[in-house]
Design a protein around this motif. Structure first.
Motif, PDB file in Angstrom:
ATOM      1  N   ASP A  38     -31.298  -5.138 -30.044  1.00 11.54           N
ATOM      2  CA  ASP A  38     -31.033  -3.795 -30.557  1.00 11.54           C
ATOM      3  C   ASP A  38     -32.265  -2.904 -30.414  1.00 11.54           C
ATOM      4  OD1 ASP A  38     -28.430  -4.414 -31.253  1.00 11.54           O
ATOM      5  OD2 ASP A  38     -28.896  -4.780 -33.371  1.00 11.54           O
ATOM      6  N   VAL A  39     -33.427  -3.446 -30.765  1.00 16.07           N
ATOM      7  CA  VAL A  39     -34.661  -2.669 -30.667  1.00 16.07           C
ATOM      8  C   VAL A  39     -34.981  -2.369 -29.204  1.00 16.07           C
ATOM      9  CG1 VAL A  39     -37.156  -2.680 -31.127  1.00 16.07           C
ATOM     10  CG2 VAL A  39     -35.573  -3.559 -32.843  1.00 16.07           C
ATOM     11  N   ALA A  40     -34.738  -3.336 -28.319  1.00 14.03           N
ATOM     12  CA  ALA A  40     -35.027  -3.148 -26.887  1.00 14.03           C
ATOM     13  C   ALA A  40     -34.182  -2.039 -26.278  1.00 14.03           C
ATOM     14  CB  ALA A  40     -34.799  -4.454 -26.128  1.00 14.03           C
ATOM     15  N   GLU A  41     -33.039  -1.754 -26.870  1.00 13.33           N
ATOM     16  CA  GLU A  41     -32.182  -0.696 -26.331  1.00 13.33           C
ATOM     17  C   GLU A  41     -32.782   0.693 -26.502  1.00 13.33           C
ATOM     18  OE1 GLU A  41     -28.331  -1.291 -28.080  1.00 13.33           O
ATOM     19  OE2 GLU A  41     -27.825  -2.848 -26.628  1.00 13.33           O
ATOM     20  N   PHE A  42     -33.636   0.883 -27.530  1.00  9.75           N
ATOM     21  CA  PHE A  42     -34.160   2.235 -27.746  1.00  9.75           C
ATOM     22  C   PHE A  42     -35.682   2.334 -27.808  1.00  9.75           C
ATOM     23  CE2 PHE A  42     -33.214   0.552 -31.964  1.00  9.75           C
ATOM     24  CZ  PHE A  42     -34.380   0.800 -32.639  1.00  9.75           C
ATOM     25  N   ALA A  43     -36.396   1.240 -27.980  1.00 10.87           N
ATOM     26  CA  ALA A  43     -37.866   1.297 -28.040  1.00 10.87           C
ATOM     27  C   ALA A  43     -38.406   1.785 -26.707  1.00 10.87           C
ATOM     28  CB  ALA A  43     -38.436  -0.079 -28.369  1.00 10.87           C
ATOM     29  N   GLY A  44     -39.239   2.783 -26.737  1.00 10.78           N
ATOM     30  CA  GLY A  44     -39.844   3.305 -25.515  1.00 10.78           C
ATOM     31  C   GLY A  44     -38.915   4.107 -24.632  1.00 10.78           C
ATOM     32  N   ALA A  45     -37.732   4.433 -25.120  1.00 14.72           N
ATOM     33  CA  ALA A  45     -36.748   5.153 -24.298  1.00 14.72           C
ATOM     34  C   ALA A  45     -37.217   6.564 -23.938  1.00 14.72           C
ATOM     35  CB  ALA A  45     -35.404   5.211 -25.006  1.00 14.72           C
TER      36      ALA A  45
END
Length: 130
Positions: A63-70
């Protein structure tokens, strides 16, 4: 010696910065260390990373990988981006107005740190998706 230490902090709190924050985070002895520092900014496909995390049961990290650093790059993700995201959450925690906001941001920060640790572990073992 104490004066030198004080210059790096403000009122006992560490200053946040993209480069300094990542170095500070990685300098903690209980954190995994990257064996190849060049891997820090190596970008991997965000969707491949999310799929790999989900396949291994790491749903929160996915879940975090989907928006972190986007904001930097929507299609790919690097360990450095995740660490910068952790620092931005730390800053937002300092600016939070309610205990509930601080608690939610603390959980988000912890989950993002766990994502960075997982990515470091995978980079060190050659398992980080392309």
């Amino acid at each position: 010696m104490m004066r030198a230490m004080e210059s790096r902090t403000q009122g006992g709190r560490e200053r946040s910065g993209a480069v300094a924050g990542g170095a500070r985070w990685e300098a903690q002895p209980w954190r995994l260390q990257l064996q190849d520092v060049r891997a820090r900014e190596h970008r991997v496909s965000r969707s491949a990373l999310v799929a790999a995390l989900l396949a291994e049961g790491f749903t929160v990290e996915a879940d975090v990988a989907e928006f972190a650093g986007a904001l930097e790059d929507r299609a790919s993700l690097s360990i450095g981006q995740v660490l910068r995201f952790v620092d931005s959450v730390r800053v937002r925690m300092a600016l939070a107005c309610t205990d509930d906001e601080v608690l939610q941001l603390a959980y988000l920060r912890r989950n993002a740190e766990e994502l960075a640790e997982r990515m470091i572990d995978w980079a060190n073992t050659g398992r980080l998706p392309a």
